[in-house]
Design a protein around this motif. Structure first.
Motif, mmCIF file in Angstrom:
data_model
loop_
_atom_site.group_PDB
_atom_site.id
_atom_site.type_symbol
_atom_site.label_atom_id
_atom_site.label_comp_id
_atom_site.label_asym_id
_atom_site.label_seq_id
_atom_site.Cartn_x
_atom_site.Cartn_y
_atom_site.Cartn_z
ATOM 1 N N LEU A 250 0.887 -1.290 -0.045
ATOM 2 C CA LEU A 250 -0.019 -0.122 -0.010
ATOM 3 C C LEU A 250 0.871 1.489 0.081
ATOM 4 O O LEU A 250 0.346 2.385 -0.264
ATOM 5 N N THR A 296 -10.894 -0.187 2.702
ATOM 6 C CA THR A 296 -10.867 0.609 3.938
ATOM 7 C C THR A 296 -12.474 1.084 4.032
ATOM 8 O O THR A 296 -13.089 1.204 3.025
ATOM 9 N N VAL A 400 -8.432 1.638 -1.513
ATOM 10 C CA VAL A 400 -7.879 2.284 -0.298
ATOM 11 C C VAL A 400 -7.938 3.845 -0.344
ATOM 12 O O VAL A 400 -7.849 4.433 -1.357
ATOM 13 N N ASP A 402 -7.117 7.250 2.389
ATOM 14 C CA ASP A 402 -6.079 7.696 3.642
ATOM 15 C C ASP A 402 -7.038 7.747 4.989
ATOM 16 O O ASP A 402 -8.232 8.131 4.611
ATOM 17 N N LYS A 403 -6.098 8.090 5.979
ATOM 18 C CA LYS A 403 -6.922 8.282 7.160
ATOM 19 C C LYS A 403 -7.762 9.716 7.410
ATOM 20 O O LYS A 403 -8.966 9.842 7.807
ATOM 21 N N GLU A 435 -4.356 2.369 11.703
ATOM 22 C CA GLU A 435 -2.875 1.947 11.299
ATOM 23 C C GLU A 435 -2.741 0.495 11.308
ATOM 24 O O GLU A 435 -2.245 -0.232 10.448
ATOM 25 N N GLU A 438 -4.450 -1.039 8.222
ATOM 26 C CA GLU A 438 -3.554 -0.818 7.002
ATOM 27 C C GLU A 438 -2.536 -1.920 7.062
ATOM 28 O O GLU A 438 -2.108 -2.379 6.223
ATOM 29 N N ASN A 442 -1.896 -4.511 4.514
ATOM 30 C CA ASN A 442 -0.602 -5.093 3.564
ATOM 31 C C ASN A 442 -0.148 -6.465 3.665
ATOM 32 O O ASN A 442 0.347 -6.933 2.696
#
Length: 492
Positions: A250, A296, A400, A402-403, A435, A438, A442
């Motif tokens: 990722l 996500t 995916v 991001d946060k 995290e 994530e 991965n």
């Protein structure tokens, strides 16, 4: 195992024992099993006319009928031929606390086909090995009984059935074939038994020259096997060794990629039409397809699925939305519920979340012991390999974001009366574990990105870009798979 079997060498240990006494002993053990986290699969296989029905009747006579099922697997029906090899057997596997009896099994089709090529035989036996190993790892006892009788005894039993007008119908073409080619079938059976005499699920060859003795032996073996399992001191199995990840898949993606609104509008409908045409072509050519969507939370899986299916005939696909397993589903192996929804030839099943929950949410939330979710990578790889070998196309998308994007989408849902139903307290809790998820994703990609079923990572920060990429990737993979399928047909 069969070639050197001595019918004259009899075990007299059980000679004076009543079958009812042995049945009562098994019933007492069944009551203990009911209150445990274990289950039991008893396979009764063997020659035709070897007394499978007689033995099954004695095995179940004293048991509580609320806690066992008997499944009879005769010749595969046309409907079964439309499904993956183990589909019809996986449906009838036992849940926790239960016993499943298989009258014949996944071995029968292989045993009755003398002309099966070694490559196909080895593939199916590998598939069976995978299933049995996974069941044993999930605390299921796999007991395999093979009823063996001599050629002379088989001939006498067939003649006796022919002379009985009320039982003559029990004789099938397989009885006659096996008797006619007894020595060839003996060699074939022996080969299969030797290849599948696994340490954790060995074969027990039982002489059925005398049916009452065969029942005694079967009852005794079932009781001793179940008793031994229940008496074992619970030990935490070792966690499979997993080498450290050298790279994080990722970390390589660029979440800033985007397209303009004009580019999106110009491409969308044309790609949707092409996707619809390809799904129709797969239907015509009887190619089953599985699409997996993971990613996500709030990454846009639902939106991507909606855009993909927009112009696809709704009769050609199903969407399986995977929520937390129900109480009943939790009693089975984690893959059991997915076998129920695998598509028939020509249809497509889209999974909005899937079996990968085993190594994502179950891992992060601690719902599954580490030794089981760590073993799931290889189990999933084997399952997908077998499905592809059975002719399925598998396309796996991981969307995916991001946060920060996730946080913004949660806030947008919170303030939108038409979407706030999608947002729960659990979503916000998961956001705090971003995290950890994530990290799990991965490792999931690194360990399950295979030649048979590679992962396609979709950059999801811009929904329009993600939707177009899903469509393009599906079209590319479907076209290539159809072409390979047609190439193989021409080679034959």
């Amino acid at each position: 195992m069969l070639k050197d079997f001595d019918f004259d060498k009899k075990d007299t240990t059980l000679s004076g024992t009543k079958r009812s006494e042995l049945g009562i002993e098994l019933a007492a053990l069944q009551r203990k099993l009911v209150n445990s986290d274990s289950s039991m699969l008893i396979i009764v296989d063997g020659w035709e006319s070897s007394g499978k029905g007689h033995v099954l009747k004695d095995l179940t006579k004293e048991l509580d009928p609320r806690y066992f099922e008997v499944s009879v697997f005769d010749d595969a029906l046309d409907d079964y031929a439309e499904r993956p090899f183990l589909w019809r057997f996986a449906r009838d596997l036992p849940g926790k606390g239960r016993i499943a009896f298989f009258d014949r099994s996944f071995y029968s089709e292989l045993m009755n086909d003398l002309k099966m090529k070694d490559e196909r035989l080895e593939h199916h036996l590998g598939y069976i090995s995978f299933l049995e190993r996974m069941l044993v790892a999930d605390n299921t006892i796999v007991l395999k009984l093979f009823l063996h009788h001599s050629e002379n005894t088989m001939e006498k039993r067939i003649e006796k059935l022919k002379d009985d007008p009320y039982r003559e119908f029990l004789i099938t073409k397989d009885d006659e074939k096996q008797l006619k080619k007894y020595s060839k079938y003996l060699k074939h059976f022996d080969k299969i038994l030797e290849m599948t005499n696994f340490d954790a699920s060995p074969w027990h060859v039982i002489s059925s020259e005398d049916l009452k003795d065969a029942s005694r032996a079967a009852l005794s073996i079932a009781s001793s096997t179940l008793k031994s399992h229940l008496e074992q001191t619970e030990k935490k199995p070792p966690v499979p060794i997993r080498s450290g990840l050298k790279e994080k898949p990722l970390a390589k993606i660029d979440l800033k990629v985007a397209i303009t609104e004009e580019e999106y509008e110009a491409q969308l409908e044309k790609l949707q039409e092409k996707a619809g045409e390809l799904v129709y072509e797969m239907w015509l050519k009887k190619i089953p397809c599985v699409l997996v969507f993971e990613g996500t939370d709030a990454a846009g899986k639902g939106g991507a699925i909606s855009r993909l299916t927009r112009l696809i005939d709704p009769r050609s696909y199903d969407v399986a939305t995977t929520a937390a397993p129900t109480e009943n589903e939790s009693r089975y192996n984690y893959l059991w519920r997915f076998y129920q929804t695998f598509p028939v030839k020509g249809k497509m099943t889209i999974y909005d979340r899937s079996w990968y929950g085993r190594v994502l949410v179950e891992r992060v939330e601690g719902f599954t012991p580490e030794h089981r979710w760590a073993a799931a990578y290889e189990e999933i790889n084997e399952m997908e390999h077998n499905l592809v070998h059975d002719g399925l196309l598998i396309v796996k998308f991981l969307i995916v974001i991001d946060k920060e994007e996730q946080k913004q989408r949660f806030k947008d849902r919170e303030n939108d009366p038409e979407k706030n139903y999608k947002l729960t307290d659990e979503d916000w809790r998961n956001h705090e574990k971003f995290e950890h998820y994530e990290e799990a994703m991965n490792e999931m990609v690194a360990r399950t990105d295979t030649k048979d079923a590679p992962w396609i990572i979709i950059e999801g920060n811009q929904k329009e870009y993600a939707r177009i990429k899903v469509l393009k990737e599906f079209i590319s993979r479907a076209r290539a798979f159809i072409d390979r399928h047609e190439g193989k047909k021409q080679e034959k």
